[in-house]
Design a protein around this motif. Sequence first.
Motif, mmCIF file in Angstrom:
data_model
loop_
_atom_site.group_PDB
_atom_site.id
_atom_site.type_symbol
_atom_site.label_atom_id
_atom_site.label_comp_id
_atom_site.label_asym_id
_atom_site.label_seq_id
_atom_site.Cartn_x
_atom_site.Cartn_y
_atom_site.Cartn_z
ATOM 1 N N ASP A 119 0.833 -1.213 0.000
ATOM 2 C CA ASP A 119 0.000 0.000 0.000
ATOM 3 C C ASP A 119 0.864 1.257 0.000
ATOM 4 N N LEU A 120 1.877 1.258 0.879
ATOM 5 C CA LEU A 120 2.698 2.472 1.009
ATOM 6 C C LEU A 120 3.594 2.685 -0.213
ATOM 7 N N ALA A 121 3.990 1.579 -0.850
ATOM 8 C CA ALA A 121 4.759 1.722 -2.100
ATOM 9 C C ALA A 121 3.883 2.402 -3.155
ATOM 10 N N ALA A 122 2.624 1.998 -3.217
ATOM 11 C CA ALA A 122 1.705 2.629 -4.177
ATOM 12 C C ALA A 122 1.453 4.087 -3.793
ATOM 13 N N VAL A 123 1.356 4.347 -2.490
ATOM 14 C CA VAL A 123 1.161 5.732 -2.024
ATOM 15 C C VAL A 123 2.336 6.603 -2.493
ATOM 16 N N ALA A 124 3.561 6.068 -2.342
ATOM 17 C CA ALA A 124 4.737 6.853 -2.742
ATOM 18 C C ALA A 124 4.633 7.260 -4.213
ATOM 19 N N GLU A 125 4.203 6.320 -5.059
ATOM 20 C CA GLU A 125 4.105 6.644 -6.487
ATOM 21 C C GLU A 125 2.916 7.567 -6.769
ATOM 22 N N MET A 126 1.815 7.350 -6.039
ATOM 23 C CA MET A 126 0.640 8.217 -6.278
ATOM 24 C C MET A 126 0.916 9.654 -5.855
ATOM 25 N N VAL A 127 1.585 9.816 -4.725
ATOM 26 C CA VAL A 127 1.912 11.182 -4.284
ATOM 27 C C VAL A 127 2.830 11.840 -5.325
ATOM 28 N N HIS A 128 3.835 11.077 -5.744
ATOM 29 C CA HIS A 128 4.761 11.607 -6.755
ATOM 30 C C HIS A 128 3.987 12.013 -8.018
ATOM 31 N N THR A 129 3.087 11.159 -8.454
ATOM 32 C CA THR A 129 2.312 11.448 -9.673
ATOM 33 C C THR A 129 1.421 12.670 -9.464
ATOM 34 N N ALA A 130 0.830 12.773 -8.282
ATOM 35 C CA ALA A 130 -0.019 13.944 -7.987
ATOM 36 C C ALA A 130 0.803 15.224 -8.102
ATOM 37 N N THR A 131 2.028 15.193 -7.559
ATOM 38 C CA THR A 131 2.848 16.417 -7.619
ATOM 39 C C THR A 131 3.187 16.752 -9.077
ATOM 40 N N LEU A 132 3.414 15.710 -9.886
ATOM 41 C CA LEU A 132 3.779 15.983 -11.288
ATOM 42 C C LEU A 132 2.598 16.535 -12.078
ATOM 43 N N LEU A 133 1.393 16.049 -11.774
ATOM 44 C CA LEU A 133 0.203 16.584 -12.462
ATOM 45 C C LEU A 133 0.046 18.071 -12.158
ATOM 46 N N HIS A 134 0.408 18.448 -10.935
ATOM 47 C CA HIS A 134 0.374 19.865 -10.572
ATOM 48 C C HIS A 134 1.570 20.607 -11.178
ATOM 49 N N ASP A 135 2.723 19.972 -11.048
ATOM 50 C CA ASP A 135 3.967 20.614 -11.500
ATOM 51 C C ASP A 135 3.920 20.944 -12.995
ATOM 52 N N ASP A 136 3.352 20.050 -13.786
ATOM 53 C CA ASP A 136 3.313 20.302 -15.232
ATOM 54 C C ASP A 136 2.421 21.491 -15.577
ATOM 55 N N VAL A 137 1.477 21.776 -14.706
ATOM 56 C CA VAL A 137 0.665 22.990 -14.896
ATOM 57 C C VAL A 137 1.502 24.210 -14.515
ATOM 58 N N LEU A 138 2.156 24.133 -13.345
ATOM 59 C CA LEU A 138 2.988 25.255 -12.890
ATOM 60 C C LEU A 138 4.081 25.590 -13.907
ATOM 61 N N ASP A 139 4.659 24.536 -14.498
ATOM 62 C CA ASP A 139 5.793 24.728 -15.410
ATOM 63 C C ASP A 139 5.370 24.873 -16.861
ATOM 64 N N ASP A 140 4.063 24.802 -17.127
ATOM 65 C CA ASP A 140 3.606 24.904 -18.513
ATOM 66 C C ASP A 140 4.273 23.837 -19.373
ATOM 67 N N ALA A 141 4.442 22.658 -18.826
ATOM 68 C CA ALA A 141 5.223 21.610 -19.488
ATOM 69 C C ALA A 141 4.496 21.057 -20.714
ATOM 70 N N ALA A 142 5.299 20.539 -21.655
ATOM 71 C CA ALA A 142 4.727 19.983 -22.884
ATOM 72 C C ALA A 142 4.704 18.451 -22.867
ATOM 73 N N GLU A 143 5.827 17.867 -22.461
ATOM 74 C CA GLU A 143 5.921 16.399 -22.510
ATOM 75 C C GLU A 143 6.526 15.841 -21.242
ATOM 76 N N ARG A 144 6.122 14.639 -20.905
ATOM 77 C CA ARG A 144 6.727 13.905 -19.802
ATOM 78 C C ARG A 144 6.673 12.431 -20.175
ATOM 79 N N ARG A 145 7.748 11.732 -19.887
ATOM 80 C CA ARG A 145 7.837 10.302 -20.197
ATOM 81 C C ARG A 145 7.507 10.021 -21.673
ATOM 82 N N GLY A 146 7.926 10.943 -22.502
ATOM 83 C CA GLY A 146 7.786 10.735 -23.945
ATOM 84 C C GLY A 146 6.391 10.921 -24.503
ATOM 85 N N VAL A 147 5.451 11.370 -23.681
ATOM 86 C CA VAL A 147 4.090 11.610 -24.195
ATOM 87 C C VAL A 147 3.636 13.012 -23.770
ATOM 88 N N PRO A 148 2.660 13.574 -24.505
ATOM 89 C CA PRO A 148 2.165 14.895 -24.094
ATOM 90 C C PRO A 148 1.651 14.834 -22.657
#
Length: 340
Positions: free
Chosen positions: A91-120
Amino acid sequence: MDALQQALSNLREPARLAPTHTAARLEDALRFVGSDLAEVEARLRSWSEKGVAPGTDAARHLLLAGGKRVRPLLVLLAARAFGGVSEAALDLAAVAEMVHTATLLHDDVLDDAAERRGVPVARRVYGNAVSVLAGDLLLVRSLEVAQRADAARFPDLLSTLRALVEGEIIQLRGRTRLDPSEETYFRIVEDKTASLFGWAAAAGARTQGASAQAQEALTRFGRHLGVAFQLVDDVIDYEGQGTGKTLFTDLGEGKITLPLILALRDDPSLLPEVERVRAGDADPMTRIAARVRELGTADRVRARARVETEAALAALATLPASPARDLLAKVAEDLTIRVL
Ligand code: FPP
Ligand code: MG
C-alpha cells in the motif's frame, strides 16, 4: 506487458539512447521486488480508476505512462531489508508513487510543461484544470490509503506533503525574485525531492517494525539519495549527452539550479544574460549553456551528487546486512551515474 516488463522497458529505453550500466543494475533491484512491484502496479491501476472522469483519465494518463518507479522501489527494498513485504508495504509503495504522480500533475501545470515520459502531459490532453484536479484525486486517495496502512506515522506523510508544497512555492518565488544562492537551491531540493525519498525509505522499514534508529537511518539514506538524484537531474538539463531530453528547460522555466549558480559565481558577467532569459528573451540561452559547459560546473555538481551518495551509503551501512540492503546501495549508485 506485465508490470515488471513495463518497468524494465522504461529503463531499457534510456539505455538504448545512452548506454551505461545503470539500467542493468537497477534491473537487479526491480527483479528482486518483481512480484511485489506487480502488486503495486495492480493497486495503482485499480485506485486510479476510482473517482470521476475526466479526473481519473488524466490521473491514469500519467500514472500508467511508465516511470522508473524509484520511490516504490525504496519502500519495497526497505521492507525486505527488515524481513518482508506486507500488504501495508505494498500500500505504502503505491502511495509513494501516487503522491509523486499527484505532484507531477500539478507541477506540469505550474511549469507549462509539454511532454513527460515521452508523451504529451496530461494538461495538454485534458486541460490545466483537469490535471490539477486529477492530482487532487490521487492525493486524496494516497491520504486514505496511508491513514489506514500507517496510522501511527501518518503525520510523517503530512509533513512530507507540506515540504513538497513549500519547496515548490520557494522555487516559484525565484521566478520573480532572482536568488542564485546555494542555500535556497538546497532548501528547494530537500523539500521538493528529498523529502519524499526519505519518507519512502523509512515507511518500508516501518511496516516491518524496524527500530526508530533504523527508520531514522533510512530517512537519512533516502534524503541524501533524493538530493543526489535531483543534482543529477539538474546536471542532465545542461549537459544532455545526446539523451534526447530537451535541454535548458530549467532556465527557460525560471529555475536557477546548481550548475548555473556555480557558473554565476565563477563568471558574474553571465548575470545580465540570465536576466534577459528570465525577461522572456530566449536568445542568450545557448551562450549561457555553452559558458556553463566551459566552466565545467556540471562536473562539480556531479561530484557533489557523489558526496550525497556517499552520505546515503554511510547511513545504509548502519543497518543489518542483507541482500535488500545491498540492492538499496546499488540503486543509490545507479541513480547517481545515470545520464537520463
Ligand atoms: C518536479 O520538479 C516536481 C516536484 C519534484 C515536486 C512538485 C510539487 C508540487 C507541485 C507541490 C505539491 C503537490 C502536491 C499534490 C502535494 P521539476 O519541475 O524540477 O522536474 P520535472 O523536470 O520532472 O518537471
Ligand atoms: Mg517541472
